[in-house]
Design an enzyme around this catalytic site. Structure first.
Site, PDB file in Angstrom:
ATOM      1  CB  THR A  72      -0.934  -0.001   1.232  1.00  0.00           C
ATOM      2  OG1 THR A  72      -1.710  -1.192   1.185  1.00  0.00           O
ATOM      3  CG2 THR A  72      -1.858   1.207   1.225  1.00  0.00           C
TER       4      THR A  72
ATOM      5  CB  ALA B  42      -1.045   2.335  -5.041  1.00  0.00           C
ATOM      6  N   GLY B  43      -4.015   1.898  -3.103  1.00  0.00           N
ATOM      7  CA  GLY B  43      -4.586   1.028  -2.075  1.00  0.00           C
ATOM      8  C   GLY B  43      -5.236  -0.146  -2.764  1.00  0.00           C
ATOM      9  CB  SER B  44      -8.778  -0.846  -3.620  1.00  0.00           C
ATOM     10  OG  SER B  44      -9.292  -1.023  -2.327  1.00  0.00           O
TER      11      SER B  44
ATOM     12  CB  ILE C 257       3.835  -1.015   6.244  1.00  0.00           C
ATOM     13  CG1 ILE C 257       3.835  -0.313   4.890  1.00  0.00           C
ATOM     14  CG2 ILE C 257       4.471  -2.411   6.149  1.00  0.00           C
ATOM     15  CD1 ILE C 257       2.894  -0.914   3.834  1.00  0.00           C
TER      16      ILE C 257
ATOM     17  NE  ARG D  93     -27.912  -5.186  33.425  1.00  0.00           N
ATOM     18  CZ  ARG D  93     -27.819  -4.115  34.202  1.00  0.00           C
ATOM     19  NH1 ARG D  93     -27.136  -4.179  35.332  1.00  0.00           N
ATOM     20  NH2 ARG D  93     -28.383  -2.997  33.840  1.00  0.00           N
TER      21      ARG D  93
ATOM     22  CG  HIS E  69     -21.836  -6.897  27.150  1.00  0.00           C
ATOM     23  ND1 HIS E  69     -21.870  -7.815  26.118  1.00  0.00           N
ATOM     24  CD2 HIS E  69     -21.186  -7.512  28.171  1.00  0.00           C
ATOM     25  CE1 HIS E  69     -21.256  -8.919  26.499  1.00  0.00           C
ATOM     26  NE2 HIS E  69     -20.842  -8.772  27.745  1.00  0.00           N
TER      27      HIS E  69
ATOM     28  CD  GLU F  69      -3.975  -9.643   5.295  1.00  0.00           C
ATOM     29  OE1 GLU F  69      -4.189 -10.710   4.697  1.00  0.00           O
ATOM     30  OE2 GLU F  69      -3.312  -9.576   6.337  1.00  0.00           O
TER      31      GLU F  69
ATOM     32  CB  THR G  44     -12.050  -2.923   0.676  1.00  0.00           C
ATOM     33  OG1 THR G  44     -12.222  -3.032  -0.745  1.00  0.00           O
ATOM     34  CG2 THR G  44     -10.947  -1.904   0.976  1.00  0.00           C
TER      35      THR G  44
END
Lengths: 386, 257
Positions: free
Chosen positions: A126, A130-132, A157, A268, A338, A363, A365
């Protein structure tokens, strides 16, 4: 058809469960507080052999099948996800490139030390631009005699701070687009390697992601991983290999959340009885249980298919996608069950809720997984006339 | 050095225990290596690593105990022996176990035998000392430190919170108390290696024993869970009244004064 784990893998799994429960869980709050996994926990994890999950036996690792790896990832997913990520990224994208694509010499140089955890691995694909769209890399590598000179930067990273060995993708031939990318094995001691600032994240505390810069970084030619020009395909292969493991980690986190919820709902009391007696709560728990069982099935099926050397591109994308979506859904329900306590930092639920979110992003999307699935569908059905 | 560890598979007392037909129900129970035996295993491995030799872990039980033996092998023991007398002996007690173990050990020339101080299930603490008596070797119980120098052994034993230092010699049997060491987790590579280590299975016949040689000397009359703890009482009102009330309760209810 046999849905049981082999006895030997069940035995490994039980021992990891015990280790996680007795050694890692007690320091989960401390990891969260200090954004640091205590050194003695990392040392014990090394002694336990957890860093060698994905490395073949002849290089000092465990030589596990994908089913075996997933069984262990499932147990690791039950504890602090920052810890899970340190080991998960190392044994997944951090080492798989060398295991799958490395030359005998590369394997002998790197894997034994990575199997013991002496050298931690990271995967550097990455970039800010530049990702996907992994083919849009700007980092360049230019051959100069017996070395490549790499210039550029990477960000987000995972394990960058702890890692010694990086699988780096860089452009060797800008004219060829995705086919002009090459993978390199880079050590942090190579001249020109600069660790940048550590990112501040929403969750996964204790796991550190950082920027890295390459300033005329010198890499020997023998550190090219796979063939020149195949870096993009390599990156996709490395990412694809990790998908079942990610699903297994998410599965573990989901199971742990259901455990917390069952315990809490039975103890509870509101309106004079345990909240478990409220149908609304029962339905949430039933939903969680259903999603967990479906996730378990797809995870181990993909793992088993991988071990049979079957093509799992579509199924692995489904497992990764489904696992992360289910984890987010279950974490949300767990907070709801909760109530106020689920929102408090003194209790682990809100931590899982924050840690779940990244699984839909890293890793590959959820959208990229859907693209992969659709792509596979196009191939499957191209020969079929409707 | 020829080292033996006597190990027992027990149910985990930290998990829920139910009694069905006068026996602890195996349904839903978790089984573990008796925690005191884990100290014994750890110590045996450390002694071997320091002085050389071999560690053999021995248990008397049924085939389910194979898993706990494998765990001991994964921790680092060299060999395992399962003495399976389930089909041969109907009534078993500490005498049975000790007799069987002593019979097995008598021609093995052990230098050092380690066992747990007690098993967390029966809690009798008898098997170790009985085995030593039958073999005619010295024994020291509840040890928290073990030093071996040639034939000379220095042991620290826990005597109800105080320490006793004992000098003795090999061959020797010791039983381990909490604090002796911190047992290691079986590592994943250790588990993989344990698959290839020898696990021998023996029956009563192999030891030239008959059922009547080892039949239980004791009878179990009844097995029951401890009574449920009742909620504590909090006294209220003026302090002087509270004291009066407390004294009255100590006399009439608790009957301690």
């Amino acid at each position: 058809m046999d849905f049981t784990l082999p006895k030997e893998i069940e035995f490994l799994k039980e021992n990891v469960r015990k280790f996680v429960k007795e050694v890692v869980d007690p320091v989960a709050m401390e990891i969260e507080e200090n954004d640091q996994i205590p050194e003695h926990i990392i040392e014990k994890s090394k002694e336990m052999g957890l860093f060698g999950l994905s490395i073949p036996e002849e290089y000092g690792g465990l030589g596990l099948s994908m089913v075996g790896k997933c069984a262990i990832y499932e147990e690791l997913g039950k504890t602090h996800n920052g810890y899970t990520t340190l080991i998960g990224a190392h044994t997944g994208i951090g080492t798989v490139g060398i295991v799958e694509l490395g030359t005998e010499e590369q394997k002998r140089r790197y894997l034994p030390k990575m199997a013991t955890g002496e050298w931690i691995g990271a995967f550097a694909l990455t970039e800010p631009g530049a990702g996907s769209n992994a083919a849009a890399l700007k980092t360049t590598a230019v051959r100069k005699g017996d070395r490549y000179i790499i210039n550029g930067s990477k960000h987000y990273i995972t394990n960058a701070v702890e890692a010694h060995v990086f699988t780096v993708m860089a452009v060797t031939d800008p004219s060829k687009g995705a086919k002009g990318i090459t993978s390199f094995i880079v050590e942090k001691d190579f001249p020109g390697f600069i660790l940048g600032k550590v990112e501040r994240k929403m969750g996964l505390r204790g796991s550190h992601s950082a920027e890295i810069f390459f300033d005329n970084l010198e890499v020997p030619v023998e550190n090219v991983l796979g063939k020149e020009g195949e870096g993009y395909v390599n990156a996709l292969k490395i990412l694809a290999n990790g998908r079942a493991g990610l699903a297994a980690r998410n599965l573990g986190s989901c199971i742990r959340l259901l455990e917390y919820c069952m315990e809490y709902a039975q103890q509870r009391e509101q309106f004079g009885k345990p909240i478990f007696e409220q149908q609304a709560i029962q339905h949430m728990l039933a939903e969680m249980s259903m999603l967990i069982e479906v996730l378990r099935s797809i995870t181990y099926r993909v793992a088993w298919m991988t071990d049979q050397k079957m093509r799992v591109v579509k199924e692995a994308a489904i497992a990764k996608l489904f696992g992360s979506e289910v984890y987010n859904k279950i974490a949300d329900l767990a907070v709801q069950i909760h109530g106020g306590l689920g929102y408090m930092k003194d209790y682990p639920i809100e931590r899982f809720y924050r840690d779940a979110r990244i699984t839909k992003i890293y890793e590959g999307t959820s959208e990229i997984q859907r693209n992969i699935i659709a792509n596979e569908l196009r191939k499957e059905y191209s020969k079929v006339r409707v | 050095m020829n080292i033996f560890v006597l190990m027992k598979r027990t149910f985990d007392t930290e998990e829920k225990i139910t009694i069905v037909d006068g026996k602890v129900s195996e349904e839903g129970a978790e089984f573990i290596i008796n925690p005191y035996d884990e100290y014994a295993i750890e110590e045996a491995i450390q002694v071997r690593d320091k002085h050389g030799g071999e560690v053999t872990v021995v248990t008397v039980g049924n085939e389910d105990a194979e898993k706990e033996l494998r765990t001991a092998l994964a921790m680092g023991c060299d060999k395992a022996v399962l003495i399976n007398i389930e089909d041969d002996v109907e009534e078993q007690d500490q005498y049975t176990t000790a007799k069987v173990l002593a019979e097995y050990l008598k021609d093995k020339n052990p230098d050092l035998i380690l066992a747990g101080n007690v098993a967390i299930d029966g809690g009798s603490g008898q098997v170790g000392p009985r085995v030593a008596e039958l073999l005619g070797i010295p024994y020291v119980t509840t040890i928290t430190k073990l030093d071996i120098d040639g034939n000379k052994v220095t042991v620290i034993r826990d005597v109800e919170g105080d320490e006793e230092i004992i000098e003795t010699s090999l061959p020797l049997l010791v039983t381990a108390q909490q604090g002796l060491n911190e047992p290691r987790y079986p590592s994943l590579p250790g588990i993989m290696k344990a698959k290839k280590k020898p696990l021998e299975e023996l029956e009563l016949d192999d030891l030239d024993l008959e059922e009547e040689d080892v039949e239980a000397k004791t009878k179990t009359i009844e097995v029951f869970l401890p009574p449920k703890r009742e909620a504590g009482k909090i006294l209220e009102g003026e302090i002087a009244d509270q004291v009066k009330e407390l004294v009255r309760l100590l006399r009439s209810e608790a009957k301690v004064v």
